[in-house]
Design an enzyme around this catalytic site. Structure first.
Site, PDB file in Angstrom:
ATOM      1  N   ARG A 181      13.201  -7.521  -2.380  1.00 14.50           N
ATOM      2  CA  ARG A 181      13.049  -9.091  -2.333  1.00 14.50           C
ATOM      3  C   ARG A 181      13.895  -9.573  -3.423  1.00 14.50           C
ATOM      4  O   ARG A 181      14.320 -10.570  -3.514  1.00 14.50           O
ATOM      5  CB  ARG A 181      11.459  -9.501  -2.262  1.00 14.50           C
ATOM      6  CG  ARG A 181      10.801  -8.976  -3.650  1.00 14.50           C
ATOM      7  CD  ARG A 181       9.321  -9.412  -3.338  1.00 14.50           C
ATOM      8  NE  ARG A 181       8.886  -8.073  -2.316  1.00 14.50           N
ATOM      9  CZ  ARG A 181       7.714  -8.111  -1.756  1.00 14.50           C
ATOM     10  NH1 ARG A 181       6.632  -8.973  -2.256  1.00 14.50           N
ATOM     11  NH2 ARG A 181       7.058  -7.347  -0.734  1.00 14.50           N
ATOM     12  N   LYS A 204       6.945   6.303  -5.286  1.00 10.60           N
ATOM     13  CA  LYS A 204       6.274   6.381  -4.200  1.00 10.60           C
ATOM     14  C   LYS A 204       5.752   7.991  -3.959  1.00 10.60           C
ATOM     15  O   LYS A 204       6.385   8.743  -4.495  1.00 10.60           O
ATOM     16  CB  LYS A 204       7.171   6.481  -2.765  1.00 10.60           C
ATOM     17  CG  LYS A 204       7.706   4.965  -2.638  1.00 10.60           C
ATOM     18  CD  LYS A 204       8.795   4.573  -1.415  1.00 10.60           C
ATOM     19  CE  LYS A 204       9.000   3.317  -1.214  1.00 10.60           C
ATOM     20  NZ  LYS A 204       8.118   2.426  -0.588  1.00 10.60           N
TER      21      LYS A 204
END
Ligand code: BES
Ligand code: ZN
Ligand code: ZN
Length: 483
Positions: A337, A263
């Site tokens: 997820r 990121k």
């Protein structure tokens, strides 16, 4: 903070009266001082309008009248006005705040009292662990006094609401603190401590157990960890007569660097919040036990980190889930997820729930859609969707339904493996996340809540919440589960 419930407020320090316009006459009749200042300030009890009596009134050293609404008051408007009063009392370094019976005829007395108690605790929270200078620390209240004619049942409801908010504040502490302090190990010990105190059942699955269970997705995310991953399972069996059981699964990424899909620094700065889902589930289970609710609830915390290093899992590799389905890993930043998929499958198969819920800071996409005031959710059942909307309305922790259908589910298929972890067209990110996860719930009624926007206020504080962690979800889920 302590809650005092009294028929006649005994405090002398800092008095507050919440009022809506409809009751203005009544308010003015209470005290000539109030009437005088209200006239001078053209006070009409509009939302956020307030008058302040420095020399006091009605026997209080300082007194404040806070407007709730020009039209009809609501519980949320009362919470907001309460936040304003609490902040002012803190500014004056008061230790006790006394709410005299609110003049808000549009809201039942008990509901108004509950709103004041809730916002009182939430607004009196401040994360000051790293403020070394006393004079820089916010002065916090020690007591909130609530005047009203409450029955014994009412008193219980007020004290329960107060406790739920205290537990939301506990979550906020976990989310606000450093990621190198709040590690998977620390959350485990916090869960153990909670279980010991409250009588919750607890089972912890360490890295070796996860390997034995073949949780290949969860383990892949954890490859570059500094603290080993673990899955904490908490159980509250409040209704042994009933077969109903809700399983809550929380995303607990103690720090999300994005992995090899690193990121940018600005988005990474607040990624200690990425365990908010797990913190929420812990807060809910703690509340279930403390309130001895008559429901069967299981909480599963998927705890790990998403770090970068030579052992990091890699883009493009195919991973095998506990369920056996293979997943093409399209982005190492879509780690949540993967962890949740294995935890959901475990939850769905080990407990045979009547409802399974995931709560997670899952996608930036939900924040783009709904900002930080409303969470996004997907539900396979109408009834569950209605229940959560109702709970959202009652608590002020708002949520908005996003669709989930076969077309979205079809998008999750991969050419090279069974599933793709992210959407090929890079659109509808939040929905894709929910659709991906729904592959692992074994057809159980499923609710997914994406709190990536609502768990953490990055810039501006809200009426009764300071910037940083909000504790979003604890009040909402407790309300939805019912007593
Ligand atoms: N933890 C993030 C999501 C997030 C964003 C939480 C902002 C809180 C605030 C999550 O793991 C993530 O990075 N998701 C990716 C998914 C994408 C790669 C499909 C995202 O949203 O960009
Ligand atoms: Zn990520
Ligand atoms: Zn994440």
């Amino acid at each position: 903070m302590e809650l005092w419930l009294t028929e006649h407020a005994k405090g002398k320090e800092f008095g507050v009266l919440l009022a809506e316009k409809k009751a203005l006459r009544q308010v003015l009749g209470l005290d000539p001082q109030i009437q005088k200042i209200a006239g001078r300030e053209k006070f009409e009890a509009r939302e956020t309008q307030s008058i302040f009596l420095l020399n006091g009134a009605l026997g209080f050293e300082r007194f404040m009248v806070v407007g709730v609404s020009e039209k009809n008051a609501t519980a949320e408007k009362i919470r907001r006005a309460t936040g304003m009063a609490v902040r002012t009392a803190q500014f004056f370094k008061a230790k006790k705040i006394s709410f005299i019976s609110p003049k808000t005829p549009s809201v039942r007395e008990l509901e108004a009292g509950r709103a004041i108690a809730e916002a009182g605790v939430l607004a009196n929270y401040s994360f000051q662990k790293y403020k070394t200078k006393k004079e820089e620390q916010k002065s916090l209240l020690e007591t909130i006094e609530l005047e009203g004619k409450f029955s014994t049942g009412d008193e219980k409801e007020l004290r329960d609401a107060f406790l739920v908010c205290k537990n939301a504040n506990m979550c906020r502490d976990l989310i606000n603190d450093n990621s190198q302090t709040v590690t998977p190990a620390l959350i485990e010990s916090k869960a153990r401590e909670t279980a010991k105190k409250t009588g919750l059942k607890i089972k912890v699955f360490g890295e070796k157990d996860l390997r034995k269970m073949k949780m290949g997705l969860f383990l892949a995310v954890s490859q570059a960890n500094t603290t080993p991953p673990r899955m904490v399972v908490l159980e509250w069996n409040g209704d042994r007569q009933s077969k109903n059981k809700t399983v809550l699964v929380g995303k607990g990424i103690c720090f999300d660097t994005g992995g090899l899909d690193l990121k940018p620094g600005s988005s990474m700065e607040t990624m200690r919040q990425d365990m908010a889902g797990a913190a929420t589930v812990l807060g809910v289970l703690k509340t279930c036990a403390e309130l001895k609710i008559k429901k069967n609830i299981v909480g599963i915390l998927g705890l790990t980190e998403n770090l970068i290093g030579e052992k990091s899992y890699r883009q493009g590799d195919v991973l095998t889930s506990m369920k056996g389905l293979t997943v093409e890993n399209n982005s190492t930043d879509a780690e949540g997820r993967l962890v949740l998929a294995d935890c959901l499958y475990y939850g769905a198969t080990a407990f045979d729930p009547t409802l399974i819920v995931s709560i997670a800071t899952l996608t930036g996409n939900v924040r783009q859609c709904l900002g930080s005031a409303v969470a996004g959710f997907c539900s396979t059942e109408e009834r569950t969707a209605e229940k959560i909307m109702h709970a959202a309305d009652k608590t002020g922790e708002l949520a908005w339904r996003m669709p989930l259908n076969e077309d979205y589910l079809a998008e999750t298929k991969s050419q090279r493996a069974d599933l793709r972890s992210t959407n090929k067209c890079k659109t509808n990110g939040m929905i894709y996340g929910a659709a991906f996860l729904s592959n692992f719930v074994e057809e159980k009624p499923y609710l997914h809540i994406d709190i990536a926007g609502t768990a953490f206020l990055e810039e501006l504080p809200r009426a009764y919440l300071e910037t940083g962690a909000t504790g979003y979800g604890v009040r909402l889920l407790v309300e939805m589960l019912g007593k």
